[in-house]
Design an enzyme around this catalytic site. Structure first.
Site, PDB file in Angstrom:
ATOM      1  N   ASP A 170     -20.130 -12.469  75.490  1.00 46.89           N
ATOM      2  CA  ASP A 170     -19.723 -11.483  74.731  1.00 46.89           C
ATOM      3  C   ASP A 170     -21.091 -10.622  74.014  1.00 46.89           C
ATOM      4  O   ASP A 170     -22.252 -10.865  74.115  1.00 46.89           O
ATOM      5  CB  ASP A 170     -18.636 -11.187  74.228  1.00 46.89           C
ATOM      6  CG  ASP A 170     -17.052  -9.638  73.995  1.00 46.89           C
ATOM      7  OD1 ASP A 170     -16.699  -8.709  75.222  1.00 46.89           O
ATOM      8  OD2 ASP A 170     -17.855  -9.131  72.694  1.00 46.89           O
ATOM      9  N   TYR A 301     -19.333  -0.304  65.857  1.00 45.23           N
ATOM     10  CA  TYR A 301     -19.450   0.632  65.548  1.00 45.23           C
ATOM     11  C   TYR A 301     -21.650   0.660  64.569  1.00 45.23           C
ATOM     12  O   TYR A 301     -21.890   1.329  65.142  1.00 45.23           O
ATOM     13  CB  TYR A 301     -19.092   1.232  64.435  1.00 45.23           C
ATOM     14  CG  TYR A 301     -19.306   2.461  63.588  1.00 45.23           C
ATOM     15  CD1 TYR A 301     -18.561   3.663  64.619  1.00 45.23           C
ATOM     16  CD2 TYR A 301     -19.754   2.515  63.071  1.00 45.23           C
ATOM     17  CE1 TYR A 301     -19.370   5.458  63.784  1.00 45.23           C
ATOM     18  CE2 TYR A 301     -20.739   3.757  62.089  1.00 45.23           C
ATOM     19  CZ  TYR A 301     -20.539   5.046  62.386  1.00 45.23           C
ATOM     20  OH  TYR A 301     -20.567   6.330  62.110  1.00 45.23           O
ATOM     21  N   HIS A 348     -14.201 -13.773  81.601  1.00 45.71           N
ATOM     22  CA  HIS A 348     -15.067 -13.888  80.396  1.00 45.71           C
ATOM     23  C   HIS A 348     -14.953 -14.887  79.362  1.00 45.71           C
ATOM     24  O   HIS A 348     -15.737 -14.624  78.455  1.00 45.71           O
ATOM     25  CB  HIS A 348     -14.052 -11.939  80.005  1.00 45.71           C
ATOM     26  CG  HIS A 348     -15.189 -11.510  78.827  1.00 45.71           C
ATOM     27  ND1 HIS A 348     -16.532 -10.901  79.621  1.00 45.71           N
ATOM     28  CD2 HIS A 348     -14.696 -11.560  77.567  1.00 45.71           C
ATOM     29  CE1 HIS A 348     -16.910 -10.646  78.011  1.00 45.71           C
ATOM     30  NE2 HIS A 348     -15.756 -10.547  77.082  1.00 45.71           N
TER      31      HIS A 348
END
Length: 370
Positions: A170, A301, A348
């Site tokens: 990831d 973000y 994943h």
């Protein structure tokens, strides 16, 4: 800046556990459309079942005891508290291995992988990303992948590891690659796990990965379709966290049902092999008890608004591809001679889905680099 490394133990107050039970007991549940499926989000029955198990059967104290068997520490780097595991193998030839988790994960993801790595001759270092779990709070903006990678380089130097490997999945894969680019003098190699979902998502947000695809080629066409499917059906969580993490943070911090649904949806969607429900809830509990749902969302973000991508890998690279298909290599396009292993099962979170296979891949790749 203090370079002090302090021992750390997890010790959640009983009042926090009592509060969790009370909040779960009084959850105000939403309705759901008849014959609803995953297209609108994680189904109501799935979240209710997990919440009831969390409330009545899950044992946080047992999980806390298991996690505290791993030596844990905190230190301050670049003004930020960093929590990390530093678990040393008894083997004399052990190679330090720096492991970086992603979102919405934590060091808990690797609980079942660590013992196998120790036996295979690795010292295991697993930091919690800034703003995740016990690496909180985050005091200022700017903590994205590049700054985190520089902090990891400092951490390994502070621990006295002059020759080490790096591994991640990831966002941890990008951080691991950046560490190897920044500290190639000391990094033996970088190993990354990926899957068709990760490859498609990465290509969606990193333009140059998709630029080389030919829409007339059958395999490339499938890869482009995967990217479009991700944009249309699976990117909602990322769009919110890349733009309005504070807004979603009120629910993540105030409602354990919201934090549960937000994380469980990703684990349910991104795995193909069964994972331990207790391990999943331990990961979610770390987010809940530390109140870091919002700060973890802010990490994404910060990366979305950052130009700090660090440096590309400059050392040998290895890939373990879970749920492999022909699109993955086209999207990632590693250098000639890259160590590449494909598994048809798992996706994943292979450290939770297939820890034995992942440990074997890490051992094979790094044994030639010791």
């Amino acid at each position: 800046m203090s370079k002090l490394i302090e021992p750390f133990q997890i010790d959640i107050p009983q009042s926090d556990l009592d509060d969790l039970i009370a909040r779960l007991t009084h959850t105000r549940w939403p309705d759901q459309m008849r014959d609803a499926d995953w297209r609108q989000g994680i189904p109501l029955d799935r979240v209710k079942d997990l919440a009831e198990y969390w409330r009545t059967e899950y044992d946080w104290r047992a999980a806390e005891e298991r996690l505290n068997r791993f030596p844990q520490f905190t230190t301050e780097i670049d003004g930020q508290r960093i929590h990390f595991l530093n678990v040393r193998s008894s083997r004399q030839d052990a190679l330090p291995l720096l492991i970086t988790h992603g979102y919405p994960s934590s060091f808990v993801e690797f609980e079942k992988l660590i013992p196998d790595l120790l036996e295979r001759g690795f010292h295991v270092v697993i930091p919690s990303l800034p703003g995740f779990g016990f690496s909180a709070p985050v005091g200022e903006p700017g903590w994205a992948m590049g700054r985190t990678a520089r902090a990891w380089v400092e951490l390994m130097a502070r621990l006295g590891y002059e020759h080490y490997g790096v591994h991640g999945g990831d966002v941890g894969s990008a951080i691991s690659g950046t560490v190897s680019g920044l500290d190639g003098e000391h990094v033996a190699g970088v190993h990354i796990v990926t899957d068709p979902y990760t490859a498609a998502a990465s290509a969606t947000f990193v333009p140059w990965l998709a630029d080389k695809l030919n829409p007339e080629d059958a395999i490339d066409k499938l890869a482009l379709q995967r990217m479009e499917d991700f944009r249309r059906n699976d990117s909602g969580y990322l769009a919110i966290q890349n733009t309005r993490p504070q807004t979603i943070g009120y629910g993540l911090t105030d409602s354990p049902a919201m934090q549960l649904a937000w994380i469980a949806e990703s684990f349910d969607s991104w795995t193909s092999l069964p994972i331990d429900t207790d391990q999943l809830l331990t990961n979610i509990s770390v987010y809940w008890f530390t109140g870091t749902g919002v700060s973890a969302a802010r990490f994404l973000y910060e990366q979305a608004h950052s130009q700090d991508w660090g440096a590309p890998p400059s050392v040998p690279q290895g890939y373990s591809v879970f749920g492999a298909d022909a699109t993955v290599r086209r999207l990632i396009d590693p250098a000639e001679g890259t160590h590449w292993v494909e598994h048809d099962r798992g996706r994943h979170f292979p450290a939770m889905e297939a820890p034995e296979q992942l440990a074997e891949d890490l051992s094979v790749f790094f044994d030639g680099l010791r």
